[in-house]
Motif scaffolding. Sequence first.
Motif, PDB file in Angstrom:
ATOM      1  N   ALA A   1     -19.936 -38.570  27.123  1.00  0.00           N
ATOM      2  CA  ALA A   1     -20.533 -37.584  26.227  1.00  0.00           C
ATOM      3  C   ALA A   1     -19.992 -37.754  24.807  1.00  0.00           C
ATOM      4  O   ALA A   1     -18.861 -38.198  24.621  1.00  0.00           O
ATOM      5  N   PRO A   2     -20.783 -37.392  23.789  1.00  0.00           N
ATOM      6  CA  PRO A   2     -20.261 -37.414  22.424  1.00  0.00           C
ATOM      7  C   PRO A   2     -19.255 -36.300  22.218  1.00  0.00           C
ATOM      8  O   PRO A   2     -19.341 -35.243  22.847  1.00  0.00           O
ATOM      9  N   GLY A   3     -18.290 -36.541  21.350  1.00  0.00           N
ATOM     10  CA  GLY A   3     -17.297 -35.511  21.068  1.00  0.00           C
ATOM     11  C   GLY A   3     -15.978 -36.119  20.647  1.00  0.00           C
ATOM     12  O   GLY A   3     -15.809 -37.335  20.638  1.00  0.00           O
ATOM     13  N   VAL A   4     -15.032 -35.255  20.293  1.00  0.00           N
ATOM     14  CA  VAL A   4     -13.708 -35.693  19.863  1.00  0.00           C
ATOM     15  C   VAL A   4     -12.614 -34.979  20.651  1.00  0.00           C
ATOM     16  O   VAL A   4     -11.516 -34.773  20.169  1.00  0.00           O
ATOM     17  N   GLN A   5     -12.943 -34.602  21.892  1.00  0.00           N
ATOM     18  CA  GLN A   5     -11.974 -33.981  22.790  1.00  0.00           C
ATOM     19  C   GLN A   5     -11.855 -34.831  24.047  1.00  0.00           C
ATOM     20  O   GLN A   5     -12.820 -35.507  24.444  1.00  0.00           O
ATOM     21  N   THR A   6     -10.713 -34.770  24.691  1.00  0.00           N
ATOM     22  CA  THR A   6     -10.527 -35.524  25.927  1.00  0.00           C
ATOM     23  C   THR A   6     -11.365 -34.948  27.053  1.00  0.00           C
ATOM     24  O   THR A   6     -12.035 -35.674  27.777  1.00  0.00           O
ATOM     25  N   ASP A   7     -11.357 -33.644  27.213  1.00  0.00           N
ATOM     26  CA  ASP A   7     -12.093 -32.998  28.299  1.00  0.00           C
ATOM     27  C   ASP A   7     -13.042 -31.971  27.699  1.00  0.00           C
ATOM     28  O   ASP A   7     -12.622 -30.950  27.154  1.00  0.00           O
ATOM     29  N   LEU A   8     -14.326 -32.253  27.804  1.00  0.00           N
ATOM     30  CA  LEU A   8     -15.348 -31.364  27.255  1.00  0.00           C
ATOM     31  C   LEU A   8     -15.831 -30.340  28.275  1.00  0.00           C
ATOM     32  O   LEU A   8     -16.723 -29.551  27.986  1.00  0.00           O
ATOM     33  N   GLY A   9     -15.252 -30.382  29.478  1.00  0.00           N
ATOM     34  CA  GLY A   9     -15.680 -29.450  30.513  1.00  0.00           C
ATOM     35  C   GLY A   9     -17.007 -29.819  31.143  1.00  0.00           C
ATOM     36  O   GLY A   9     -17.628 -28.991  31.810  1.00  0.00           O
ATOM     37  N   ASP A  10     -17.442 -31.077  30.961  1.00  0.00           N
ATOM     38  CA  ASP A  10     -18.714 -31.553  31.500  1.00  0.00           C
ATOM     39  C   ASP A  10     -18.424 -32.400  32.736  1.00  0.00           C
ATOM     40  O   ASP A  10     -17.822 -33.471  32.623  1.00  0.00           O
ATOM     41  N   PRO A  11     -18.825 -31.954  33.916  1.00  0.00           N
ATOM     42  CA  PRO A  11     -18.491 -32.703  35.137  1.00  0.00           C
ATOM     43  C   PRO A  11     -19.134 -34.086  35.201  1.00  0.00           C
ATOM     44  O   PRO A  11     -18.697 -34.930  35.988  1.00  0.00           O
ATOM     45  N   THR A  12     -20.170 -34.325  34.406  1.00  0.00           N
ATOM     46  CA  THR A  12     -20.812 -35.641  34.403  1.00  0.00           C
ATOM     47  C   THR A  12     -20.148 -36.611  33.426  1.00  0.00           C
ATOM     48  O   THR A  12     -20.464 -37.800  33.411  1.00  0.00           O
TER      49      THR A  12
ATOM     50  N   LEU B   1     -14.121 -44.744  20.265  1.00  0.00           N
ATOM     51  CA  LEU B   1     -13.109 -44.419  19.260  1.00  0.00           C
ATOM     52  C   LEU B   1     -13.132 -42.937  18.908  1.00  0.00           C
ATOM     53  O   LEU B   1     -12.083 -42.327  18.676  1.00  0.00           O
ATOM     54  N   GLU B   2     -14.320 -42.352  18.872  1.00  0.00           N
ATOM     55  CA  GLU B   2     -14.415 -40.914  18.587  1.00  0.00           C
ATOM     56  C   GLU B   2     -13.746 -40.098  19.690  1.00  0.00           C
ATOM     57  O   GLU B   2     -13.033 -39.125  19.400  1.00  0.00           O
ATOM     58  N   ARG B   3     -13.927 -40.484  20.937  1.00  0.00           N
ATOM     59  CA  ARG B   3     -13.284 -39.751  22.022  1.00  0.00           C
ATOM     60  C   ARG B   3     -11.771 -39.963  22.004  1.00  0.00           C
ATOM     61  O   ARG B   3     -11.000 -39.056  22.349  1.00  0.00           O
ATOM     62  N   MET B   4     -11.338 -41.149  21.558  1.00  0.00           N
ATOM     63  CA  MET B   4      -9.898 -41.412  21.462  1.00  0.00           C
ATOM     64  C   MET B   4      -9.240 -40.617  20.342  1.00  0.00           C
ATOM     65  O   MET B   4      -8.016 -40.469  20.323  1.00  0.00           O
ATOM     66  N   ASP B   5     -10.028 -40.088  19.434  1.00  0.00           N
ATOM     67  CA  ASP B   5      -9.487 -39.280  18.343  1.00  0.00           C
ATOM     68  C   ASP B   5      -8.634 -38.124  18.861  1.00  0.00           C
ATOM     69  O   ASP B   5      -7.666 -37.706  18.217  1.00  0.00           O
ATOM     70  N   ALA B   6      -8.972 -37.620  20.043  1.00  0.00           N
ATOM     71  CA  ALA B   6      -8.210 -36.506  20.622  1.00  0.00           C
ATOM     72  C   ALA B   6      -6.762 -36.885  20.885  1.00  0.00           C
ATOM     73  O   ALA B   6      -5.875 -36.016  20.913  1.00  0.00           O
ATOM     74  N   MET B   7      -6.501 -38.174  21.074  1.00  0.00           N
ATOM     75  CA  MET B   7      -5.144 -38.620  21.393  1.00  0.00           C
ATOM     76  C   MET B   7      -4.183 -38.420  20.229  1.00  0.00           C
ATOM     77  O   MET B   7      -2.969 -38.438  20.410  1.00  0.00           O
ATOM     78  N   LEU B   8      -4.721 -38.231  19.023  1.00  0.00           N
ATOM     79  CA  LEU B   8      -3.875 -37.970  17.855  1.00  0.00           C
ATOM     80  C   LEU B   8      -2.997 -36.742  18.052  1.00  0.00           C
ATOM     81  O   LEU B   8      -1.873 -36.680  17.560  1.00  0.00           O
ATOM     82  N   SER B   9      -3.515 -35.752  18.765  1.00  0.00           N
ATOM     83  CA  SER B   9      -2.778 -34.496  18.932  1.00  0.00           C
ATOM     84  C   SER B   9      -2.164 -34.346  20.317  1.00  0.00           C
ATOM     85  O   SER B   9      -1.597 -33.297  20.633  1.00  0.00           O
ATOM     86  N   GLU B  10      -2.262 -35.387  21.144  1.00  0.00           N
ATOM     87  CA  GLU B  10      -1.683 -35.338  22.481  1.00  0.00           C
ATOM     88  C   GLU B  10      -0.302 -35.981  22.469  1.00  0.00           C
ATOM     89  O   GLU B  10      -0.121 -37.058  21.915  1.00  0.00           O
ATOM     90  N   THR B  11       0.660 -35.311  23.079  1.00  0.00           N
ATOM     91  CA  THR B  11       2.027 -35.849  23.111  1.00  0.00           C
ATOM     92  C   THR B  11       2.496 -36.013  24.550  1.00  0.00           C
ATOM     93  O   THR B  11       2.020 -35.331  25.464  1.00  0.00           O
TER      94      THR B  11
END
Length: 201
Positions: free
Chosen positions: A48-59, A94-104
């Motif tokens: 799915a498009p987005g910039v979060q790791t988990d969008l809450g979409d089961p697909t 790369l857009e989905r990996m953007d979320a990793m910036l704030s993950e520790t």
Amino acid sequence: MRALILNCSLKKSPERSNTQLLADIVATELRNHDVTVDTVRIVDHTIAPGVQTDLGDPTDYWPTIHGQLLESEILIIATPTWLGRPSSVAQRVLERMDAMLSETGDDDRPVAYDRVAGVVVTGNEDGAHHVISEVSGALVDVGYTIPGQAWVYWNMGPGPGPNYTDTDHGHDWAEQTAGLMGRNLHRVASALNRGPRRAGD
């Protein structure tokens, strides 16, 4: 040690992927150094498009890929060149990996730190250096280390032309460079694995 290849071809399996064939040479070199290599062809899954790791979409398959990223010390983004740019599939990754910036991690450092990455590019047009720069720059932003000569490309130069599988043009150079890329990724990943910096160092 593990490596993950994200093949951002526009072709679904089982269609032959020029990009995968070149990435496989890097994978072989890594396996020669006892690295376990996994490959995901992105278009075979729903991302799915987005910039979060988990969008809450089961697909959405991205959370599974994210888990593989965290299990791997080495990442390879493999993409064709279209209109002189990375594929739209690579951009979504790369857009989905953007979320990793704030993950520790447990050490309070970004989760991509102490991991290495490289880029594989194929295309029957020019633009490979631009694609390498775009993808490498994004991976550095996320926190990955890019070793020297951590990329390989094949193209036919300006204008349209045959695909990688249609000609032997440039294969010797591409295959030699792919082997060097694999060795460099392994060496730097091994160094970081032996002595990564920690918060406060």
